[in-house]
Motif scaffolding. Sequence first.
Motif, mmCIF file in Angstrom:
data_model
loop_
_atom_site.group_PDB
_atom_site.id
_atom_site.type_symbol
_atom_site.label_atom_id
_atom_site.label_comp_id
_atom_site.label_asym_id
_atom_site.label_seq_id
_atom_site.Cartn_x
_atom_site.Cartn_y
_atom_site.Cartn_z
ATOM 1 N N ARG A 82 23.656 -12.685 -2.217
ATOM 2 C CA ARG A 82 23.446 -11.514 -1.361
ATOM 3 C C ARG A 82 24.066 -10.263 -1.994
ATOM 4 N NH1 ARG A 82 25.120 -15.220 2.500
ATOM 5 N NH2 ARG A 82 27.022 -14.027 2.867
ATOM 6 N N ASP A 83 25.246 -10.410 -2.609
ATOM 7 C CA ASP A 83 25.895 -9.281 -3.280
ATOM 8 C C ASP A 83 25.053 -8.784 -4.462
ATOM 9 O OD1 ASP A 83 27.978 -9.428 -1.464
ATOM 10 O OD2 ASP A 83 29.376 -10.396 -2.872
ATOM 11 N N ILE A 84 24.516 -9.710 -5.226
ATOM 12 C CA ILE A 84 23.651 -9.347 -6.358
ATOM 13 C C ILE A 84 22.439 -8.581 -5.839
ATOM 14 C CG2 ILE A 84 22.077 -10.250 -8.125
ATOM 15 C CD1 ILE A 84 24.150 -12.562 -8.503
ATOM 16 N N ALA A 85 21.822 -9.084 -4.777
ATOM 17 C CA ALA A 85 20.631 -8.444 -4.219
ATOM 18 C C ALA A 85 20.932 -7.042 -3.720
ATOM 19 C CB ALA A 85 20.050 -9.297 -3.094
ATOM 20 N N HIS A 105 18.122 -17.546 -9.765
ATOM 21 C CA HIS A 105 17.425 -16.277 -9.851
ATOM 22 C C HIS A 105 17.505 -15.613 -8.484
ATOM 23 C CE1 HIS A 105 14.743 -17.726 -13.417
ATOM 24 N NE2 HIS A 105 16.024 -17.947 -13.606
ATOM 25 N N VAL A 106 17.970 -14.394 -8.452
ATOM 26 C CA VAL A 106 18.079 -13.646 -7.204
ATOM 27 C C VAL A 106 17.026 -12.549 -7.225
ATOM 28 C CG1 VAL A 106 19.566 -12.248 -5.726
ATOM 29 C CG2 VAL A 106 20.547 -14.146 -7.049
ATOM 30 N N LEU A 107 16.150 -12.568 -6.235
ATOM 31 C CA LEU A 107 15.077 -11.590 -6.120
ATOM 32 C C LEU A 107 15.320 -10.738 -4.887
ATOM 33 C CD1 LEU A 107 13.796 -14.525 -7.055
ATOM 34 C CD2 LEU A 107 11.708 -13.222 -7.026
ATOM 35 N N THR A 108 15.103 -9.449 -5.023
ATOM 36 C CA THR A 108 15.198 -8.542 -3.892
ATOM 37 C C THR A 108 13.776 -8.108 -3.551
ATOM 38 O OG1 THR A 108 17.336 -7.782 -4.698
ATOM 39 C CG2 THR A 108 16.268 -6.436 -3.028
ATOM 40 N N VAL A 109 13.385 -8.332 -2.300
ATOM 41 C CA VAL A 109 12.034 -8.022 -1.837
ATOM 42 C C VAL A 109 12.135 -7.218 -0.544
ATOM 43 C CG1 VAL A 109 11.068 -10.102 -2.907
ATOM 44 C CG2 VAL A 109 11.813 -10.182 -0.519
ATOM 45 N N PRO A 110 11.064 -6.522 -0.153
ATOM 46 C CA PRO A 110 11.092 -5.880 1.158
ATOM 47 C C PRO A 110 11.310 -6.952 2.232
ATOM 48 C CG PRO A 110 9.235 -5.078 -0.140
ATOM 49 C CD PRO A 110 9.824 -6.248 -0.887
ATOM 50 N N GLY A 135 15.070 -28.062 -17.994
ATOM 51 C CA GLY A 135 15.437 -29.474 -17.935
ATOM 52 C C GLY A 135 16.050 -29.887 -16.609
ATOM 53 N N VAL A 136 15.706 -29.181 -15.532
ATOM 54 C CA VAL A 136 16.268 -29.507 -14.228
ATOM 55 C C VAL A 136 15.327 -30.413 -13.436
ATOM 56 C CG1 VAL A 136 17.638 -27.398 -14.164
ATOM 57 C CG2 VAL A 136 15.374 -27.412 -13.115
ATOM 58 N N ASP A 137 15.869 -30.987 -12.352
ATOM 59 C CA ASP A 137 15.114 -31.965 -11.580
ATOM 60 C C ASP A 137 14.519 -31.440 -10.287
ATOM 61 O OD1 ASP A 137 15.613 -33.998 -13.427
ATOM 62 O OD2 ASP A 137 17.558 -34.431 -12.516
ATOM 63 N N ARG A 138 14.998 -30.270 -9.829
ATOM 64 C CA ARG A 138 14.449 -29.739 -8.578
ATOM 65 C C ARG A 138 14.694 -28.248 -8.490
ATOM 66 N NH1 ARG A 138 18.352 -29.621 -4.143
ATOM 67 N NH2 ARG A 138 20.396 -30.122 -4.973
ATOM 68 N N VAL A 139 13.928 -27.610 -7.611
ATOM 69 C CA VAL A 139 14.068 -26.175 -7.370
ATOM 70 C C VAL A 139 14.260 -25.994 -5.871
ATOM 71 C CG1 VAL A 139 12.965 -23.909 -7.530
ATOM 72 C CG2 VAL A 139 12.560 -25.623 -9.317
ATOM 73 N N GLU A 140 15.300 -25.242 -5.527
ATOM 74 C CA GLU A 140 15.610 -24.979 -4.125
ATOM 75 C C GLU A 140 15.534 -23.471 -3.903
ATOM 76 O OE1 GLU A 140 19.243 -26.619 -1.776
ATOM 77 O OE2 GLU A 140 19.796 -24.621 -2.533
ATOM 78 N N ILE A 141 14.822 -23.082 -2.849
ATOM 79 C CA ILE A 141 14.697 -21.669 -2.517
ATOM 80 C C ILE A 141 15.444 -21.410 -1.215
ATOM 81 C CG2 ILE A 141 13.113 -19.775 -1.983
ATOM 82 C CD1 ILE A 141 10.959 -21.502 -3.484
ATOM 83 N N ARG A 142 16.378 -20.462 -1.271
ATOM 84 C CA ARG A 142 17.083 -20.000 -0.079
ATOM 85 C C ARG A 142 16.635 -18.563 0.165
ATOM 86 N NH1 ARG A 142 23.348 -22.024 -0.755
ATOM 87 N NH2 ARG A 142 22.895 -24.249 -1.011
ATOM 88 N N LEU A 148 15.895 -13.517 -1.945
ATOM 89 C CA LEU A 148 15.523 -14.885 -2.315
ATOM 90 C C LEU A 148 16.483 -15.352 -3.389
ATOM 91 C CD1 LEU A 148 12.787 -14.188 -0.953
ATOM 92 C CD2 LEU A 148 11.722 -15.510 -2.772
ATOM 93 N N SER A 149 16.960 -16.563 -3.228
ATOM 94 C CA SER A 149 17.776 -17.211 -4.237
ATOM 95 C C SER A 149 16.996 -18.451 -4.677
ATOM 96 C CB SER A 149 19.123 -17.600 -3.636
ATOM 97 O OG SER A 149 19.848 -18.405 -4.529
ATOM 98 N N VAL A 150 16.514 -18.434 -5.918
ATOM 99 C CA VAL A 150 15.760 -19.557 -6.459
ATOM 100 C C VAL A 150 16.698 -20.317 -7.364
ATOM 101 C CG1 VAL A 150 13.689 -20.263 -7.702
ATOM 102 C CG2 VAL A 150 13.663 -18.152 -6.347
ATOM 103 N N ARG A 151 17.049 -21.528 -6.914
ATOM 104 C CA ARG A 151 18.065 -22.320 -7.589
ATOM 105 C C ARG A 151 17.405 -23.454 -8.369
ATOM 106 N NH1 ARG A 151 23.124 -22.187 -4.856
ATOM 107 N NH2 ARG A 151 23.145 -24.458 -4.776
#
Length: 154
Positions: A82-85, A105-110, A135-142, A148-151
């Motif tokens: 949230r601080d990054i955004a 990855h931190v995305l700032t959107v309207p 080389g990761v096993d999953r993607v989590e979006i918060r 948006l935080s894409v982990r």
Amino acid sequence: MSEKTGTFVVTHVDGESAVLTDVTDSHVHTLSAHPDFETDEVVEATIRAEPPMEVTWEVAAIHDRRTVPIERSPETPTKQARDIATDQAVGEVTRRERAGEGEVHVLTVPAEQTEQAVADVIDDDETVRRAARLGVDRVEIRADDGVLSVRYLP
């Protein structure tokens, strides 16, 4: 005969062929046949061009195959995200390495486009390719209003 070993994402499958996209160089390889591949599957394999014209490829060896789930988490982005955004303009993305493996990855959107942005990330072929490249096993979006935080997680 041309041969290539790498990590690929299966981007198209039909009854007779499949298309693999190399996650490193984005080259596209059409297979003349495939061993029951599924779209969005991540495949570590050796492929070789088929003679005489070498325009289609065949699978020489499969070293690993897996799927990378992309899931929406009920949790909100972390305070750090949230601080990054807050410090970046709408439409910008900040990439950070995670402690251990992966990236965030931190995305700032309207704010009113938050849910659409989540859907776009889930539907974007590049999300799976990036996960495979990392080389990761999953993607989590918060997500929360405008953030948006894409982990990319091990």
